[in-house]
Design a protein around this motif. Sequence first.
Motif, PDB file in Angstrom:
ATOM      1  N   LYS A  31       6.077 -10.366  18.107  1.00 39.01           N
ATOM      2  CA  LYS A  31       5.462 -10.546  19.494  1.00 39.01           C
ATOM      3  C   LYS A  31       3.781 -10.481  19.359  1.00 39.01           C
ATOM      4  N   SER A  89       8.182 -15.604  13.439  1.00 40.58           N
ATOM      5  CA  SER A  89       9.616 -15.266  13.871  1.00 40.58           C
ATOM      6  C   SER A  89      10.827 -16.002  13.066  1.00 40.58           C
ATOM      7  N   GLU A  90      10.582 -17.121  12.975  1.00 39.20           N
ATOM      8  CA  GLU A  90      11.408 -17.850  12.338  1.00 39.20           C
ATOM      9  C   GLU A  90      11.190 -17.835  10.707  1.00 39.20           C
ATOM     10  N   SER A  91       9.832 -17.829  10.406  1.00 36.75           N
ATOM     11  CA  SER A  91       9.743 -17.608   8.873  1.00 36.75           C
ATOM     12  C   SER A  91      10.296 -16.289   8.192  1.00 36.75           C
ATOM     13  N   GLU A 141      -1.191 -21.704  24.179  1.00 33.22           N
ATOM     14  CA  GLU A 141      -0.091 -22.324  23.514  1.00 33.22           C
ATOM     15  C   GLU A 141       0.103 -22.133  22.017  1.00 33.22           C
ATOM     16  N   ARG A 157       1.557 -19.139  21.195  1.00 29.79           N
ATOM     17  CA  ARG A 157       3.211 -18.739  21.442  1.00 29.79           C
ATOM     18  C   ARG A 157       3.731 -19.798  20.288  1.00 29.79           C
ATOM     19  N   ASN A 158       3.315 -20.786  19.760  1.00 32.39           N
ATOM     20  CA  ASN A 158       3.774 -21.410  18.790  1.00 32.39           C
ATOM     21  C   ASN A 158       3.586 -20.573  17.296  1.00 32.39           C
ATOM     22  N   GLN A 203       3.741 -17.378  17.189  1.00 34.84           N
ATOM     23  CA  GLN A 203       4.497 -16.191  17.420  1.00 34.84           C
ATOM     24  C   GLN A 203       6.014 -16.805  16.959  1.00 34.84           C
ATOM     25  N   LYS A 204       6.137 -18.014  17.332  1.00 31.51           N
ATOM     26  CA  LYS A 204       7.641 -18.516  17.196  1.00 31.51           C
ATOM     27  C   LYS A 204       7.864 -18.762  15.781  1.00 31.51           C
ATOM     28  N   ASN A 205       6.705 -19.428  15.145  1.00 30.53           N
ATOM     29  CA  ASN A 205       6.969 -19.635  13.836  1.00 30.53           C
ATOM     30  C   ASN A 205       7.035 -18.450  12.715  1.00 30.53           C
ATOM     31  N   LYS A 258      12.086 -10.316  15.109  1.00 34.84           N
ATOM     32  CA  LYS A 258      11.284 -10.381  16.409  1.00 34.84           C
ATOM     33  C   LYS A 258      10.022 -10.396  15.906  1.00 34.84           C
TER      34      LYS A 258
END
Length: 259
Positions: free
Chosen positions: A226, A218-220, A208, A211-212, A214-216, A224
């Motif tokens: 991975k 990508s947003e910052s 978890e 995953r967070n 990776q998401k952060n 993309k």
Amino acid sequence: MALLNEFMSGGEKKLKVHVSEIRRNERNFYAVVSENEEENVDNLATILREDGQDDNGVVYEDTSLNDGKKYTLLAGERRWKAITKNYENGLGDGMYEVKVVRRPADEIDELMRIVRNNAQRNKTKEVRAAEVKAMEVIWDGLVARGEKPEGKKRDWIGANIGLSPRRVQEYMTGEESDIGNEEANPEEGGNTATRRRNQPTLSSADAEYLRNLQKNLSESTGRKVKINKSFGITFYPNGFDDITTVLLDLGFTEDGYFR
């Protein structure tokens, strides 16, 4: 039996109490899940005979059970067992130095104080798992009476027992999993920051977290990103010229040296 050497300290009494006046606490899960408890008690009994008692037990007064005992243990059950063992074998007078504290307000308060009074002991995975389970009971009890602690459940538990939130989550779920199935593939145009051949199994909490992350990322970065299960981090630039921008974002120079 008469109490000896009584004095007051910050509203708490320190006494010498005979072990026959003390009952074990049925909510104390530590003694139940601890490995080699009998052997540990025997070893402690020997130490107490040779060196005496260094640490006080912790008890509260309760005569409501009509069992002939006056105090209930909150901490120091192993020492109580060791002193009892020595006394039953004709070694020692059976007196236990204790600190008498206020009686717990309710079951939740009692369980919390048992956990906190055992904060310094060495703990196996089995003990830790039982500890997390006890803290979940405490959390649910506080929520039920309208006293929900601030923050997330696993964060609060971790702060109280000295574990990271991710480790708490692992004990709470008892599950292990990998994060993603994607491998970093240079042919896709990705810049792999880290690659490893080993693919360790991750706990659900660690998965978890990644995953967070990776998401952060990508947003910052606006790209993309991975993270594969070998901890390889792949950024997908928006064209060849954007590679330099990715490097600069990560703290490197255009030539790939860390600034």
